[in-house]
Motif scaffolding. Sequence first.
Motif, mmCIF file in Angstrom:
data_model
loop_
_atom_site.group_PDB
_atom_site.id
_atom_site.type_symbol
_atom_site.label_atom_id
_atom_site.label_comp_id
_atom_site.label_asym_id
_atom_site.label_seq_id
_atom_site.Cartn_x
_atom_site.Cartn_y
_atom_site.Cartn_z
ATOM 1 N N UNK A 1 0.834 -1.202 0.000
ATOM 2 C CA UNK A 1 0.000 0.000 0.000
ATOM 3 C C UNK A 1 0.869 1.253 0.000
ATOM 4 N N UNK A 2 1.959 1.231 0.751
ATOM 5 C CA UNK A 2 2.885 2.365 0.780
ATOM 6 C C UNK A 2 3.488 2.600 -0.602
ATOM 7 N N UNK A 3 3.845 1.531 -1.278
ATOM 8 C CA UNK A 3 4.420 1.643 -2.624
ATOM 9 C C UNK A 3 3.408 2.241 -3.605
ATOM 10 N N UNK A 4 2.152 1.831 -3.510
ATOM 11 C CA UNK A 4 1.107 2.384 -4.382
ATOM 12 C C UNK A 4 0.990 3.891 -4.184
ATOM 13 N N UNK A 5 0.975 4.320 -2.933
ATOM 14 C CA UNK A 5 0.844 5.746 -2.620
ATOM 15 C C UNK A 5 2.060 6.508 -3.144
ATOM 16 N N UNK A 6 3.258 5.996 -2.888
ATOM 17 C CA UNK A 6 4.474 6.709 -3.308
ATOM 18 C C UNK A 6 4.620 6.744 -4.822
ATOM 19 N N UNK A 7 4.191 5.687 -5.511
ATOM 20 C CA UNK A 7 4.258 5.672 -6.976
ATOM 21 C C UNK A 7 3.304 6.686 -7.611
ATOM 22 N N UNK A 8 2.270 7.063 -6.874
ATOM 23 C CA UNK A 8 1.285 8.004 -7.395
ATOM 24 C C UNK A 8 1.453 9.409 -6.809
ATOM 25 N N UNK A 9 2.616 9.720 -6.284
ATOM 26 C CA UNK A 9 2.919 11.086 -5.862
ATOM 27 C C UNK A 9 2.542 11.447 -4.445
ATOM 28 N N UNK A 10 2.326 10.497 -3.598
ATOM 29 C CA UNK A 10 1.993 10.795 -2.211
ATOM 30 C C UNK A 10 3.050 10.257 -1.271
ATOM 31 N N UNK B 1 -3.318 0.700 10.460
ATOM 32 C CA UNK B 1 -3.678 2.097 10.214
ATOM 33 C C UNK B 1 -2.541 2.772 9.469
ATOM 34 N N UNK B 2 -2.897 3.560 8.457
ATOM 35 C CA UNK B 2 -1.895 4.311 7.697
ATOM 36 C C UNK B 2 -2.323 5.780 7.643
ATOM 37 N N UNK B 3 -1.425 6.682 8.005
ATOM 38 C CA UNK B 3 -1.635 8.114 7.821
ATOM 39 C C UNK B 3 -1.007 8.498 6.493
ATOM 40 N N UNK B 4 -1.816 9.060 5.587
ATOM 41 C CA UNK B 4 -1.386 9.286 4.209
ATOM 42 C C UNK B 4 -1.537 10.748 3.838
ATOM 43 N N UNK B 5 -0.561 11.262 3.111
ATOM 44 C CA UNK B 5 -0.593 12.603 2.525
ATOM 45 C C UNK B 5 -0.448 12.408 1.018
ATOM 46 N N UNK B 6 -1.578 12.443 0.291
ATOM 47 C CA UNK B 6 -1.541 12.082 -1.129
ATOM 48 C C UNK B 6 -2.695 12.744 -1.883
ATOM 49 N N UNK B 7 -2.548 12.885 -3.199
ATOM 50 C CA UNK B 7 -3.660 13.405 -4.009
ATOM 51 C C UNK B 7 -4.779 12.361 -4.128
ATOM 52 N N UNK B 8 -5.946 12.793 -4.509
ATOM 53 C CA UNK B 8 -7.116 11.921 -4.604
ATOM 54 C C UNK B 8 -6.924 10.745 -5.565
ATOM 55 N N UNK B 9 -6.286 10.927 -6.741
ATOM 56 C CA UNK B 9 -6.099 9.767 -7.617
ATOM 57 C C UNK B 9 -5.249 8.655 -6.988
ATOM 58 N N UNK B 10 -4.303 9.009 -6.143
ATOM 59 C CA UNK B 10 -3.495 7.993 -5.459
ATOM 60 C C UNK B 10 -4.363 7.184 -4.498
ATOM 61 N N UNK B 11 -5.267 7.854 -3.811
ATOM 62 C CA UNK B 11 -6.173 7.167 -2.888
ATOM 63 C C UNK B 11 -7.128 6.268 -3.664
ATOM 64 N N UNK B 12 -7.606 6.747 -4.799
ATOM 65 C CA UNK B 12 -8.494 5.932 -5.629
ATOM 66 C C UNK B 12 -7.791 4.658 -6.086
ATOM 67 N N UNK C 1 -7.378 -8.864 2.170
ATOM 68 C CA UNK C 1 -7.994 -7.744 2.888
ATOM 69 C C UNK C 1 -9.494 -7.981 2.925
ATOM 70 N N UNK C 2 -10.052 -8.052 4.143
ATOM 71 C CA UNK C 2 -11.487 -8.322 4.247
ATOM 72 C C UNK C 2 -12.329 -7.052 4.390
ATOM 73 N N UNK C 3 -11.747 -5.970 4.898
ATOM 74 C CA UNK C 3 -12.442 -4.682 4.974
ATOM 75 C C UNK C 3 -11.405 -3.569 4.927
ATOM 76 N N UNK C 4 -11.818 -2.404 4.438
ATOM 77 C CA UNK C 4 -10.949 -1.227 4.478
ATOM 78 C C UNK C 4 -11.821 0.021 4.540
ATOM 79 N N UNK C 5 -11.234 1.091 5.033
ATOM 80 C CA UNK C 5 -11.928 2.374 5.096
ATOM 81 C C UNK C 5 -10.891 3.487 4.986
ATOM 82 N N UNK C 6 -11.182 4.473 4.167
ATOM 83 C CA UNK C 6 -10.311 5.626 4.014
ATOM 84 C C UNK C 6 -11.108 6.868 4.371
ATOM 85 N N UNK C 7 -10.568 7.684 5.262
ATOM 86 C CA UNK C 7 -11.218 8.923 5.689
ATOM 87 C C UNK C 7 -10.309 10.102 5.408
#
Length: 137
Positions: A26-35, A62-73, A85-91
């Motif tokens: 998940x960290x790699x996905x965020x960093x690859x997309x500019x977050x 739990x992950x605290x993320x600083x990223x643009x919306x497309x990275x979260x998507x 992964x059986x459940x997830x939530x992003x706020x």
Amino acid sequence: MPLYEHVFLARQDLAQTQVDGLAEAATKIIEDNGGKVAKVETWGLRNIAYRIRKNRKAHYVLMDIDAPAPAIAELERQTSINEDVIRYMTLRVDAHEAGPSVMMRKGDRDRERRGDRGDRGDRGDRGPRRERDDVAA
């Protein structure tokens, strides 16, 4: 960039190293997309309120993320595909919590509360125990 908190629950039969691998992916996905990921907390294997896909427990992360919306998507898309992964939530949040999260502090409070009980000893509200013969007389 907007700030987010992302929590996911991984299956109970995974090893801790596999759960850490999910967090790294998940960290790699965020960093690859500019977050960037500010913090990753593993809360461990905990009971869940109801069974989800035959699981009564789950590994919480739990992950605290600083990223643009497309990275979260993209993170949510990849997470929804993953069978581990059986459940997830992003706020979206206004600010990240400084220091450990409430879940991590709760464990510290429980340990402190149990630690100062000590040996209770005799309460002094009962007299000496009588022998059976004394009771019959």
